[in-house]
Design an enzyme around this catalytic site. Sequence first.
Site, short mmCIF file in Angstrom:
data_model
loop_
_atom_site.label_atom_id
_atom_site.label_comp_id
_atom_site.label_asym_id
_atom_site.label_seq_id
_atom_site.Cartn_x
_atom_site.Cartn_y
_atom_site.Cartn_z
N HIS A 46 -1.89 -3.04 -6.97
CA HIS A 46 -2.54 -2.69 -5.70
C HIS A 46 -4.05 -2.87 -5.78
O HIS A 46 -4.74 -2.09 -6.42
CB HIS A 46 -2.16 -1.24 -5.34
N SER B 201 0.82 -1.21 0.00
CA SER B 201 0.00 0.00 0.00
C SER B 201 0.85 1.25 0.00
O SER B 201 0.39 2.32 -0.39
CB SER B 201 -0.87 0.06 1.26
N ASN C 27 -4.22 5.87 -1.77
CA ASN C 27 -3.75 6.03 -0.39
C ASN C 27 -3.07 7.37 -0.15
O ASN C 27 -3.04 7.86 0.97
CB ASN C 27 -2.81 4.88 -0.01
N GLU D 247 -4.65 -0.47 -8.92
CA GLU D 247 -3.61 0.47 -9.35
C GLU D 247 -2.43 -0.36 -9.88
O GLU D 247 -1.93 -1.24 -9.16
CB GLU D 247 -3.15 1.35 -8.18
N1 LIG Z 1 -5.12 -4.16 4.84
C1 LIG Z 1 -5.53 -3.64 3.73
O1 LIG Z 1 -6.68 -3.20 3.59
C2 LIG Z 1 -4.60 -3.60 2.54
C3 LIG Z 1 -5.05 -3.03 1.37
C4 LIG Z 1 -4.24 -3.01 0.22
C5 LIG Z 1 -2.99 -3.54 0.26
N2 LIG Z 1 -2.56 -4.06 1.44
C6 LIG Z 1 -1.21 -4.57 1.43
O2 LIG Z 1 -1.27 -6.00 1.43
C7 LIG Z 1 -0.19 -6.49 2.23
C8 LIG Z 1 -0.76 -7.34 3.35
O3 LIG Z 1 -1.56 -6.50 4.18
P1 LIG Z 1 -2.40 -7.10 5.40
O4 LIG Z 1 -3.08 -5.96 6.06
O5 LIG Z 1 -3.21 -8.27 4.90
O6 LIG Z 1 -1.19 -7.63 6.32
P2 LIG Z 1 -1.22 -8.65 7.56
O7 LIG Z 1 0.02 -8.34 8.30
O8 LIG Z 1 -2.54 -8.61 8.25
O9 LIG Z 1 -1.11 -10.09 6.86
C9 LIG Z 1 0.09 -10.49 6.23
C10 LIG Z 1 0.11 -12.00 6.03
O10 LIG Z 1 1.35 -12.33 5.40
C11 LIG Z 1 1.87 -13.50 6.02
N3 LIG Z 1 3.31 -13.50 5.84
C12 LIG Z 1 4.25 -12.74 6.47
N4 LIG Z 1 5.47 -13.04 6.01
C13 LIG Z 1 5.31 -14.01 5.04
C14 LIG Z 1 6.21 -14.72 4.20
N5 LIG Z 1 7.52 -14.48 4.22
N6 LIG Z 1 5.70 -15.62 3.33
C15 LIG Z 1 4.38 -15.83 3.27
N7 LIG Z 1 3.49 -15.20 4.05
C16 LIG Z 1 3.95 -14.29 4.93
C17 LIG Z 1 1.45 -13.39 7.48
O11 LIG Z 1 1.42 -14.67 8.08
C18 LIG Z 1 0.06 -12.78 7.35
O12 LIG Z 1 -0.90 -13.79 7.22
C19 LIG Z 1 0.59 -5.27 2.70
O13 LIG Z 1 1.63 -5.00 1.80
C20 LIG Z 1 -0.44 -4.16 2.65
O14 LIG Z 1 0.13 -2.89 2.49
C21 LIG Z 1 -3.32 -4.12 2.56
#
Ligand SMILES: NC(=O)c1ccc[n+]([C@@H]2O[C@H](COP(=O)([O-])OP(=O)(O)OC[C@H]3O[C@@H](n4cnc5c(N)ncnc54)[C@H](O)[C@@H]3O)[C@@H](O)[C@H]2O)c1
Length: 410
Positions: free
Chosen positions: A266, A245, A316, A278
């Site tokens: 994204h 993000s 964002n 995106e």
């Molecule tokens: N939360 C949102 O609404 C949102 C929206 C758009 C993009 N994102 C992006 O998506 C990504 C994930 O966000 P999130 O909020 O779901 O994060 P989160 O921390 O809640 O979940 C991340 C997941 O990745 C797993 N993980 C960590 N290291 C790993 C590895 N080496 N190999 C495999 N799995 C691994 C963890 O176990 C966890 O289940 C981030 O880059 C975030 O910026 C999030």
Amino acid sequence: MMSGARRAQGAGRARRAGRAGRRAAVNTERRATPRPERGGQTPPSARKEPPRARPLLQRRRVRPRGRRPRERPRELLTPGGAAARTARPGANFPAASALGAGGAPELAAATAAAGPVHRQLPLPGASAFGRECPEPQLQAVAAASGHTVMLVDQTDEILAKSKKGIEESLRKVAKKKFAENPKAGDEFVQKTLSSITTTTDAASVVHSTDLVVEAIVENLKVKNELFQRLDKFAAEHTIFASNTSSLQITSIANATTRQDRFAGLHFFNPVPVMKLVEVIKTPMTSQKTFESLVDFTKALGKHPVSCKDTPGFIVNRLLVPYLMEAIRLYERGDASKEDIDTAMKLGAGYPMGPFELLDYVGLDTTKFIIDGWHEMDSKNPLFQPSQSLNQLVAEKKFGKKTGEGYYKHK
Ligand SMILES: NC(=O)c1ccc[n+]([C@@H]2O[C@H](COP(=O)([O-])OP(=O)(O)OC[C@H]3O[C@@H](n4cnc5c(N)ncnc54)[C@H](O)[C@@H]3O)[C@@H](O)[C@H]2O)c1
């Protein structure tokens, strides 16, 4: 006016010119090599498109005579499948605008659903978009036949929870879409689920994938470690994409040797509902990679927009400062969080208030974003940290995913 004979001669010339033109176009395409962006440094790997690179989703494949098509799974790898947010109970795709996609399970469901299943049945990802523009989207999604998705996370337990979450989400979609035909709904769920497999070892499966979409924790070091490792095992043509993000795509791509086949992708939360994706092009991303990803998002029934590798991209960059301003308004005691939420819903027509959205997105993720931007530009008043956000994150109150954030959740 032309005489009949001259018209016939003219038509013959036009036909010949058309054939020659088409030949020339094909040859030009064959000769075309990606050009470096102005001002961007071109790594050695970007100077020449790898010979095996091809669009991820080819609408029509022309098979040379006498040659059999290569049997090859069109696989998609989604590390971060755990993103427990989809697996959590009650995440039933409300029609709300939200901060981002996260939730790789939702991503996995949407992409798997855009695979072979769509030849027969409507899909969660495509259906929302399809309502507005059914024909082109249906064709695009049908062209994406043969997708299989490999969901990757750290433990089998997280993966099992994610897969269960995907099934629950799909059942909700099927219940609505196939209200008149529950058998077809069941079939839709089973077919989509059968396109998704899980693993904890991304390196062991990445050799057979065409695209890796990473959605793991928002931490540059962790993302770099993952991509560095996958880069060694992935096929030459495989494209890497990050769902980050807020992190700079270039700094993630630099951990690999395939900067020309690396971009940002994204998605927005909830993925099956939100139409936007995106597509982020760094100065090193090749045009071919960019176009493949645009095609891929269209095949999922999404609407791509393109943006340079600038902090927060489009959504964002506008949304996070707004959320932080809402927190500051609340911290100053100018209004309660409930009234701020109500005001933005009823006064601005937003589907969720800023505090509802913060809890939905995850306070930990929002803190990662704002801390990163503050580090980058500490004087910017829009990027100042917040005391209440820091406090809640320190108490592990991340929002909906932990049951409490700015609000308590059942
Ligand atoms: N939360 C949102 O609404 C949102 C929206 C758009 C993009 N994102 C992006 O998506 C990504 C994930 O966000 P999130 O909020 O779901 O994060 P989160 O921390 O809640 O979940 C991340 C997941 O990745 C797993 N993980 C960590 N290291 C790993 C590895 N080496 N190999 C495999 N799995 C691994 C963890 O176990 C966890 O289940 C981030 O880059 C975030 O910026 C999030």
